[in-house]
Design an enzyme around this catalytic site. Structure first.
Site, short mmCIF file in Angstrom:
data_model
loop_
_atom_site.label_atom_id
_atom_site.label_comp_id
_atom_site.label_asym_id
_atom_site.label_seq_id
_atom_site.Cartn_x
_atom_site.Cartn_y
_atom_site.Cartn_z
NE ARG A 120 -2.64 -1.53 3.30
CZ ARG A 120 -3.10 -1.24 4.52
NH1 ARG A 120 -4.06 -0.36 4.66
NH2 ARG A 120 -2.59 -1.84 5.58
N GLY A 164 3.73 -15.26 7.31
CA GLY A 164 3.06 -14.76 8.50
C GLY A 164 4.02 -14.40 9.61
CE1 TYR A 190 38.79 20.20 -10.40
CE2 TYR A 190 37.15 21.11 -11.88
CZ TYR A 190 37.87 20.02 -11.42
OH TYR A 190 37.66 18.79 -11.95
NE ARG A 249 41.17 48.48 -13.09
CZ ARG A 249 40.91 48.94 -11.88
NH1 ARG A 249 40.42 48.13 -10.94
NH2 ARG A 249 41.12 50.20 -11.59
C1 UD1 Z 1 -0.42 -8.04 13.38
C2 UD1 Z 1 -1.00 -8.94 14.45
C3 UD1 Z 1 -2.26 -8.29 14.99
C4 UD1 Z 1 -1.94 -6.91 15.54
C5 UD1 Z 1 -1.27 -6.08 14.47
C6 UD1 Z 1 -0.78 -4.79 15.07
C7 UD1 Z 1 -0.45 -11.20 13.76
C8 UD1 Z 1 -0.97 -12.44 13.15
N1 UD1 Z 1 -1.33 -10.21 13.87
O1 UD1 Z 1 -1.35 -8.00 12.35
O2 UD1 Z 1 -2.81 -9.07 16.01
O3 UD1 Z 1 -3.10 -6.27 16.00
O4 UD1 Z 1 -0.13 -6.77 13.93
O5 UD1 Z 1 -0.30 -3.95 14.06
O6 UD1 Z 1 0.69 -11.14 14.15
N2 UD1 Z 1 5.82 -9.55 8.76
C9 UD1 Z 1 6.91 -10.31 8.43
N3 UD1 Z 1 6.71 -11.50 7.84
C10 UD1 Z 1 5.48 -11.98 7.55
C11 UD1 Z 1 4.36 -11.18 7.91
C12 UD1 Z 1 4.58 -9.97 8.50
O7 UD1 Z 1 8.05 -9.92 8.67
O8 UD1 Z 1 5.38 -13.07 7.03
C13 UD1 Z 1 6.05 -8.25 9.41
C14 UD1 Z 1 5.49 -7.09 8.62
O9 UD1 Z 1 6.46 -6.58 7.74
C15 UD1 Z 1 5.15 -6.11 9.72
C16 UD1 Z 1 4.78 -6.98 10.91
O10 UD1 Z 1 5.36 -8.24 10.64
O11 UD1 Z 1 6.27 -5.33 10.07
C17 UD1 Z 1 3.29 -7.11 11.13
O12 UD1 Z 1 2.75 -7.71 9.98
P1 UD1 Z 1 1.33 -7.29 9.44
O13 UD1 Z 1 1.06 -8.05 8.22
O14 UD1 Z 1 1.26 -5.81 9.35
O15 UD1 Z 1 0.40 -7.81 10.61
P2 UD1 Z 1 -1.07 -7.42 10.86
O16 UD1 Z 1 -1.94 -8.19 9.94
O17 UD1 Z 1 -1.21 -5.97 10.88
#
Ligand code: UD1
Ligand code: CA
Length: 474
Positions: free
Chosen positions: A24, A91, A406, A459
């Site tokens: 986004r 995740g 320079y 000059r």
């Molecule tokens: C997550 C939480 C949610 C919480 C929210 C707060 C989980 C399942 N859910 O949701 O409960 O309220 O944060 O903002 O944890 N990331 C990785 N690898 C991945 C997925 C994500 O490094 O595979 C990182 C993202 O870059 C980000 C962070 O983890 O920095 C959170 O990921 P995001 O997808 O934003 O989680 P939410 O769905 O917002």
């Protein structure tokens, strides 16, 4: 790193999740490298990890991993993180699974996100204390609009303080759960020894087909490990960046917070909504800053310094009582720039790296100074260039004069002795020395060094032909 954690406490190890795509943002730059206050989002988080005394900082990278790792490789404020690659990204639980092999067993792991830049040091210390080396501690807020957050599900209790049973993600929540306003911020603290087996037990049977880190809450309750919450009110600390709109909003909030801190210290800002500090700004007493000024890198302003409207000042030290008039651009870059006591700079002046200006120096409009030292009382008031020059005390450097430093291949120095007067529109061809007390006539191109006290004129001699008739059109 290795800064002392709190007393009687397990070492703190921090995992920063930064592998997500950030679709986004609509940008080719990895999300966590977008800047807040002049610094990458993830760099803020690494810095905070260092300030809570993290023994180890592991950044989980995935999307744009090479760029993110390169940006952090030199460390932030002395904290050099380790990296765990997460490819593909399955995740937040999966992210932690990648980091876990790097973590020592005897620590408390604090989980942070690379896109939540303003998490506070005190909050993290409190959260770690809540974990107390034996509990799963969740950082929560009471959200007016809980949309998108994981909900904290508690056992029924009239006070709403029942035991925590689970975190349910928005997409998996039923209607009753969606109404819960107590939400998980994405930040937790838990002993690594407890977390490790839970990570191995995560599955992806949920609405998003992801391995949710939040499922460790359910596993903790099954194992009889206490789950506690630490609730904070400051939404800014847990605000995440997902869109340019959110980033811009957070930038304004961050700048306002810095401006308020300056006001608290006694700095007089014409308008706290119209200053941007992208780095550190250290001010002594009675500093005044007019509207629309930007400070970058490390800038320090001495007592009584006044900065006019629309100035950009980076990597510089401005000494006591100096006045920077409007529209001045100062950037010392790596070499730095210094402005002496009671000096007057601008309007429309430009000081570049290595500008070292002594007390009461005057630099006026459209004057550029680079890698040059000007001793006390020297003046270059209009339309001039001083590059690679050493300028003595009380020198007066005329309008339109330049150092030709320079030769197309190498840079050379110009030395101008004390009390020299350089007329207007002169070219001083370096290397050259203008002897102390000397005068250079206006319009001269000077290629040879001059003796102290001498007048140098170089000059075309003036010729006047009387009664000159201009040609007429035929
Ligand atoms: C997550 C939480 C949610 C919480 C929210 C707060 C989980 C399942 N859910 O949701 O409960 O309220 O944060 O903002 O944890 N990331 C990785 N690898 C991945 C997925 C994500 O490094 O595979 C990182 C993202 O870059 C980000 C962070 O983890 O920095 C959170 O990921 P995001 O997808 O934003 O989680 P939410 O769905 O917002
Ligand atoms: Ca998120």
């Amino acid at each position: 790193m290795n800064r002392t954690p709190q007393d009687n406490q397990e070492p703190v190890d921090v995992v920063i999740m930064a592998a997500g795509k950030g679709t986004r943002m609509k940008s080719s730059l990895p999300k966590v490298l977008h800047r807040l206050g002049g610094r990458a989002l993830v760099a803020h988080v690494v810095d905070t990890a260092g300030r809570v005394g993290a023994r180890q900082v592991v950044v989980v990278t995935g999307h744009g991993a090479t760029d993110v790792e390169a940006a952090l490789a030199q460390g932030v404020a002395g904290v050099v993180p380790q990296f765990a690659r997460q490819v593909p990204q399955l995740g937040t639980g999966h992210a932690l699974q990648q980091a876990a092999p790097l973590l020592a067993d005897d620590g408390i792991v604090v989980v942070l996100s690379g896109d939540v830049p303003l998490i506070g040091e005190a909050t993290l210390r409190d959260l770690v204390a809540q974990s107390a080396g034996r509990r799963l501690a969740l950082l929560t807020i009471e959200a007016d609009d809980p949309t998108g957050y994981g909900r904290i599900v508690r056992a029924p209790d009239p006070e709403g303080e029942g035991e925590i049973q689970a975190i349910v993600e928005e997409k998996d929540a039923n209607e009753a759960q969606r109404a819960i306003r107590e939400v998980y911020t994405g930040v937790m603290a838990v002993p690594t020894q407890l977390l490790r087996p839970w990570l191995a037990r995560l599955d992806n049977r949920n609405a998003q087909g992801e391995f949710y880190l939040t499922d460790v809450v359910g596993l903790a309750t099954v194992d009889g490990v206490p789950v506690v919450t630490h609730r904070i009110d400051d939404l800014l600390e847990v605000a995440g960046v997902n869109t340019p709109v959110q980033l811009a909003g957070l930038e304004r909030a961050f700048q306002r917070r810095q401006a308020d801190a300056l006001l608290e210290q006694g700095v007089r800002l014409a308008d706290p909504a119209r200053i941007d500090v992208r780095g550190s700004l250290v001010c002594e007493a009675d500093v005044e800053i007019d509207v629309n000024c930007i400070f970058e890198g490390a800038v320090s302003l001495g007592a009584g310094v006044r900065v006019g409207a629309n100035c950009v000042i980076a990597n510089a030290r401005i000494d006591t009582g100096a006045v920077i008039h409007p529209f001045t651009h100062i950037d010392g870059e790596k070499a730095g720039a210094t402005v002496g006591v009671a000096a007057r700079i601008g309007p429309f002046a430009r000081l570049r790296p290595g500008a070292r200006l002594g007390a009461e120096v005057h630099i006026g409009n459209f004057v550029e100074v680079k890698n040059s030292t000007l001793a006390a009382g020297a003046k270059a008031n209009h339309l001039a260039y001083l590059g690679d020059a050493t300028v003595g005390e009380r020198v007066n450097y005329g309008a339109g004069s330049i150092t030709a430093n320079y030769d197309g291949a190498n840079k050379h120095r110009t030395v101008i002795g004390d009390d020299v007067h350089v007329g207007s529109n002169c070219v001083l061809v370096a290397p050259i020395t203008i002897g102390a007390g000397g005068t250079v006539g206006g319009g001269s191109t000077v290629t040879k060094s001059t003796e102290p006290g001498s007048l140098t004129v170089s000059r075309g001699r003036q010729v006047s032909i009387p009664d000159w008739k201009r040609p007429k059109k035929k």
